[in-house]
Motif scaffolding. Sequence first.
Motif, PDB file in Angstrom:
ATOM      1  N   SER A  30       0.800  -1.225   0.000  1.00  0.00           N
ATOM      2  CA  SER A  30       0.000   0.000   0.000  1.00  0.00           C
ATOM      3  C   SER A  30       0.832   1.273   0.000  1.00  0.00           C
ATOM      4  CB  SER A  30      -0.934  -0.003   1.213  1.00  0.00           C
ATOM      5  OG  SER A  30      -0.187  -0.087   2.415  1.00  0.00           O
ATOM      6  N   ASP A  73      -6.284  -3.337  -4.669  1.00  0.00           N
ATOM      7  CA  ASP A  73      -6.870  -3.716  -3.397  1.00  0.00           C
ATOM      8  C   ASP A  73      -5.710  -3.836  -2.415  1.00  0.00           C
ATOM      9  OD1 ASP A  73      -7.964  -4.950  -1.168  1.00  0.00           O
ATOM     10  OD2 ASP A  73      -9.322  -6.195  -2.339  1.00  0.00           O
ATOM     11  N   ASN A  74      -5.510  -2.803  -1.612  1.00  0.00           N
ATOM     12  CA  ASN A  74      -4.348  -2.805  -0.724  1.00  0.00           C
ATOM     13  C   ASN A  74      -4.443  -3.873   0.355  1.00  0.00           C
ATOM     14  OD1 ASN A  74      -3.036  -0.791  -2.115  1.00  0.00           O
ATOM     15  ND2 ASN A  74      -3.777   0.859  -0.798  1.00  0.00           N
ATOM     16  N   ALA A  75      -5.656  -4.256   0.710  1.00  0.00           N
ATOM     17  CA  ALA A  75      -5.812  -5.309   1.713  1.00  0.00           C
ATOM     18  C   ALA A  75      -5.345  -6.667   1.177  1.00  0.00           C
ATOM     19  CB  ALA A  75      -7.267  -5.405   2.149  1.00  0.00           C
ATOM     20  N   LYS A  76      -5.389  -6.826  -0.136  1.00  0.00           N
ATOM     21  CA  LYS A  76      -4.977  -8.085  -0.761  1.00  0.00           C
ATOM     22  C   LYS A  76      -3.608  -7.980  -1.416  1.00  0.00           C
ATOM     23  CE  LYS A  76      -9.660  -9.733  -1.705  1.00  0.00           C
ATOM     24  NZ  LYS A  76     -10.620 -10.190  -2.748  1.00  0.00           N
ATOM     25  N   SER A  77      -2.978  -6.800  -1.318  1.00  0.00           N
ATOM     26  CA  SER A  77      -1.666  -6.581  -1.951  1.00  0.00           C
ATOM     27  C   SER A  77      -1.699  -6.950  -3.433  1.00  0.00           C
ATOM     28  CB  SER A  77      -0.575  -7.385  -1.229  1.00  0.00           C
ATOM     29  OG  SER A  77      -0.427  -6.946   0.101  1.00  0.00           O
TER      30      SER A  77
END
Length: 122
Positions: A30, A73-77
């Motif tokens: 992120s 999607d920063n949560a999923k890299s």
Amino acid sequence: QVQLVESGGGLVQAGGSLRLSCAVSGRTFSAYAMGWFRQAPGKEREFVAAISYSGRYTDYADSVKGRFTISRDNAKSTAYLQMDSLKPEDTAVYYCAQPRIPVTMTTKYDYWGQGTQVTVSS
């Protein structure tokens, strides 16, 4: 170590769609901008799209503007490249990339994936 792995390429007819994914590991995904590039046979690698670390800013090559959409999607890299209304001239190996330094947007990329083939038939 930093690793970028693309997936989602394939063979599609003109007018069709594909979604490429780029999974990043080995760093704080992120914090860094992302870019997509492509290289067709016999041609130099060219810029396709970029997105800022937050996703707030995007940039596109004129040749894909209005047809391709970059997202992340920063949560999923993971970063994505949604490709619609594909044309035969979009045929290329597509690469994702990240810069070494955490800037909002950049033209300098240091880490690259191995590439995924996209072939658009007429």
